[in-house]
Design an enzyme around this catalytic site. Structure first.
Site, PDB file in Angstrom:
ATOM      1  NE  ARG A  94      -3.291  -5.035  -3.045  1.00 33.54           N
ATOM      2  CZ  ARG A  94      -2.001  -4.972  -2.770  1.00 33.54           C
ATOM      3  NH1 ARG A  94      -1.253  -6.039  -2.928  1.00 33.54           N
ATOM      4  NH2 ARG A  94      -1.459  -3.846  -2.334  1.00 33.54           N
ATOM      5  N   GLY A  95      -8.373  -5.316  -2.659  1.00 30.77           N
ATOM      6  CA  GLY A  95      -8.645  -4.068  -1.942  1.00 30.77           C
ATOM      7  C   GLY A  95      -9.926  -3.377  -2.360  1.00 30.77           C
ATOM      8  CD  GLU A  96     -12.980   1.419  -1.096  1.00 29.29           C
ATOM      9  OE1 GLU A  96     -12.892   0.932   0.047  1.00 29.29           O
ATOM     10  OE2 GLU A  96     -13.566   2.497  -1.316  1.00 29.29           O
ATOM     11  CG  ASP A  97      -8.665   2.897  -6.838  1.00 24.88           C
ATOM     12  OD1 ASP A  97      -9.739   3.496  -6.999  1.00 24.88           O
ATOM     13  OD2 ASP A  97      -7.691   3.054  -7.582  1.00 24.88           O
ATOM     14  CB  SER A  98      -7.201  -2.727  -8.061  1.00 28.00           C
ATOM     15  OG  SER A  98      -7.271  -3.513  -6.900  1.00 28.00           O
TER      16      SER A  98
ATOM     17  CG  ASP B  73      -5.898   3.717   3.203  1.00 29.05           C
ATOM     18  OD1 ASP B  73      -7.048   3.509   3.609  1.00 29.05           O
ATOM     19  OD2 ASP B  73      -4.942   2.946   3.410  1.00 29.05           O
TER      20      ASP B  73
ATOM     21  CE1 TYR C 194      -4.051  -6.454  -0.055  1.00 28.16           C
ATOM     22  CE2 TYR C 194      -6.108  -7.690  -0.228  1.00 28.16           C
ATOM     23  CZ  TYR C 194      -5.430  -6.477  -0.148  1.00 28.16           C
ATOM     24  OH  TYR C 194      -6.136  -5.309  -0.162  1.00 28.16           O
TER      25      TYR C 194
HETATM   26  O1  TRH Z   1      -3.450  -1.651  -2.105  1.00 27.49           O
HETATM   27  P1  TRH Z   1      -4.744  -2.222  -1.716  1.00 27.49           P
HETATM   28  O2  TRH Z   1      -4.690  -3.563  -1.164  1.00 27.49           O
HETATM   29  O3  TRH Z   1      -5.455  -1.270  -0.716  1.00 27.49           O
HETATM   30  C1  TRH Z   1      -6.175  -1.693   0.434  1.00 27.49           C
HETATM   31  C2  TRH Z   1      -7.628  -1.517   0.279  1.00 27.49           C
HETATM   32  O4  TRH Z   1      -7.990  -0.228  -0.089  1.00 27.49           O
HETATM   33  C3  TRH Z   1      -8.297  -1.860   1.593  1.00 27.49           C
HETATM   34  O5  TRH Z   1      -9.689  -1.722   1.476  1.00 27.49           O
HETATM   35  C4  TRH Z   1      -7.755  -0.950   2.633  1.00 27.49           C
HETATM   36  O6  TRH Z   1      -8.371  -1.166   3.834  1.00 27.49           O
HETATM   37  C5  TRH Z   1      -6.295  -1.184   2.698  1.00 27.49           C
HETATM   38  O7  TRH Z   1      -5.689  -0.918   1.465  1.00 27.49           O
HETATM   39  C6  TRH Z   1      -5.656  -0.322   3.758  1.00 27.49           C
HETATM   40  O8  TRH Z   1      -5.695  -2.299  -3.020  1.00 27.49           O
HETATM   41  P2  TRH Z   1      -6.424  -1.155  -3.842  1.00 27.49           P
HETATM   42  O9  TRH Z   1      -7.501  -0.518  -3.052  1.00 27.49           O
HETATM   43  O10 TRH Z   1      -6.815  -1.782  -5.101  1.00 27.49           O
HETATM   44  O11 TRH Z   1      -5.323  -0.078  -4.139  1.00 27.49           O
HETATM   45  C7  TRH Z   1      -4.281  -0.293  -5.026  1.00 27.49           C
HETATM   46  C8  TRH Z   1      -3.973   0.970  -5.810  1.00 27.49           C
HETATM   47  O12 TRH Z   1      -2.770   0.779  -6.540  1.00 27.49           O
HETATM   48  C9  TRH Z   1      -5.052   1.310  -6.825  1.00 27.49           C
HETATM   49  O13 TRH Z   1      -5.266   2.703  -6.870  1.00 27.49           O
HETATM   50  C10 TRH Z   1      -4.438   0.851  -8.155  1.00 27.49           C
HETATM   51  C11 TRH Z   1      -2.986   1.114  -7.891  1.00 27.49           C
HETATM   52  N1  TRH Z   1      -2.022   0.377  -8.729  1.00 27.49           N
HETATM   53  C12 TRH Z   1      -1.188   1.110  -9.554  1.00 27.49           C
HETATM   54  O14 TRH Z   1      -1.288   2.337  -9.628  1.00 27.49           O
HETATM   55  N2  TRH Z   1      -0.256   0.449 -10.285  1.00 27.49           N
HETATM   56  C13 TRH Z   1      -0.124  -0.907 -10.253  1.00 27.49           C
HETATM   57  O15 TRH Z   1       0.768  -1.459 -10.946  1.00 27.49           O
HETATM   58  C14 TRH Z   1      -1.007  -1.641  -9.403  1.00 27.49           C
HETATM   59  C15 TRH Z   1      -0.891  -3.136  -9.350  1.00 27.49           C
HETATM   60  C16 TRH Z   1      -1.926  -0.970  -8.654  1.00 27.49           C
END
Ligand code: TRH
Length: 377
Positions: free
Chosen positions: A271-275, A17, A193
């Site tokens: 994982r998730g959305e952004d990565s 988020d 995860y």
């Molecule tokens: O952290 P997430 O699992 O987020 C999730 C998803 O958005 C999911 O859809 C949502 O419903 C839930 O949260 C609540 O994965 P995501 O989306 O990839 O976000 C991780 C963020 O962390 C992304 O912006 C990349 C960042 N990141 C770093 O900045 N440094 C790092 O070393 C890593 C591994 C990630």
């Protein structure tokens, strides 16, 4: 046209988020010269992405964005021209009242989660009228026409390509993280995860005939990794070798550096959305651990994306790719899927770059939002 934006972010769990809203806020400022306030209810999730930030202050400026603690007691603030409610987080009642009282109502956008499902283009941009007279517009990110597109900075691909062409830049970045991989090693990043399929994947890499160097930023997968290694802890930077596999723990890096990490690797588990989106802009084959939803709704989302992504692959490569993604998300055995995928490596690598290029032809999400606002006023 300089408009004011209030972006609301409620941190449900993890970093998605805040990851998406922070990226969007930065881009609106840097590329569209908008005035952006980002309201975050839990700034502790923000600091790992932006280490200069202070989780204890009510408001701070970071990279041109006014980042504010979303307080329990809502203060009197002027309503912005555009209000973005990210992922259906609930706006404060007092703010809703102020929106209603504003002579010209703001554009109220509900920024939804990303999905490749068909129904998205039918719902993107639709209004929802509320009994109190306020209107909320649904804005859906997506992969094709009729959607809001994906977050992508204007110079992102040019920066990534320049990086790809500079072995020195890659070496310097990796060495900055303490990574010294063998020259012929396949570099893989792992962000996921908890996953019961991890051990079988690690077994397959350890037994492989090609050296693999796995980079694991601190996070939820660490427990499974440690179990497989038979260790209690692995400090950031520490390296362990099992057969052909070198495993290295990394710190959680700032958001911009995470992109660079993805660019350094030959394969990225995200994982998730952004990565997930950033791995696509890296133009490398990747593996997605989707965020689990109630009633297994995430499987439809996963399969909708897979159907799009593999449609131009040969049937054998599409099968290999799909099998691996299914195994990972089911937490089941990864060995055969991984070995099968390795057989199609050149095709999958070329495809990842093609897919990236194809996706970059559509307007990016920040651009689409600014245009949406222009058309709305
Ligand atoms: O952290 P997430 O699992 O987020 C999730 C998803 O958005 C999911 O859809 C949502 O419903 C839930 O949260 C609540 O994965 P995501 O989306 O990839 O976000 C991780 C963020 O962390 C992304 O912006 C990349 C960042 N990141 C770093 O900045 N440094 C790092 O070393 C890593 C591994 C990630």
């Amino acid at each position: 046209m300089k408009a004011s934006w209030d972006i609301f972010c409620s941190v449900v769990d993890n970093y998605g988020d805040i990851g998406v809203t922070w990226r969007l806020a930065r881009q609106l400022v840097a590329e569209h010269q908008q005035c952006v306030r980002l309201w975050v209810d839990d700034l502790r999730a923000f600091v790992p992405l932006c280490p200069e930030a202070d989780a204890g202050v009510a408001q701070q400026w970071q990279q041109g964005v006014q980042v504010c603690q979303w307080p329990e007691q809502w203060p009197e603030v002027e309503v912005a021209d555009v209000v973005v409610e990210a992922f259906a987080c609930k706006l404060p009642e007092a703010y809703l009242h102020a929106m209603k009282a504003r002579p010209a109502p703001p554009l109220w956008i509900n920024l939804e989660y990303l999905s490749a499902e068909d129904w998205v283009s039918g719902c993107h941009g639709l209004p929802s009228l509320r009994p109190d007279g306020l209107k909320r517009m649904f804005f859906f990110p997506g992969f094709g026409e009729g959607t809001g597109g994906l977050l992508r900075e204007a110079d992102l691909l040019a920066r990534r390509r320049a990086f790809d062409q500079s072995p020195q830049a890659k070496q310097a970045f990796l060495q900055g993280l303490g990574v010294y991989a063998a020259e012929n090693a396949c570099l893989i990043s792992l962000f996921a995860y908890e996953n019961s399929g991890l051990a079988s994947w690690l077994d397959a890499m350890a037994a492989g005939n090609k050296p693999t160097h796995l980079l694991v930023p601190q996070g939820r997968i660490m427990g499974d990794l440690l179990r497989w290694l038979g260790m209690e802890a692995l400090a950031p930077g520490a390296v362990e070798q099992r057969g052909s596999l070198v495993v290295q723990a990394l710190p959680f890096v700032r958001q911009q550096d995470y992109d660079t990490l993805l660019w350094c690797c030959d394969f990225n588990a995200v994982r998730g959305e952004d990565s997930f989106v950033r791995a696509q802009w890296a133009g490398r084959p990747f593996l997605w651990h989707i965020y689990e939803q109630e009633e297994n709704a995430h499987w439809d989302k996963l399969n909708a994306f897979l159907a799009l992504y593999v449609k131009d692959l040969t049937p054998a490569a599409a099968h290999a790719f799909t099998s691996l993604w299914h195994a990972w998300n089911a937490g089941s055995d990864m060995a055969s899927g991984w070995n099968l995928l390795l057989e199609h490596w050149p095709e999958l690598t070329a495809h990842a770059e093609r897919w990236c290029l194809e996706q970059s032809l559509q307007a990016d999400l920040a651009q689409a939002l600014v245009l949406f606002y222009r058309n709305w006023i």
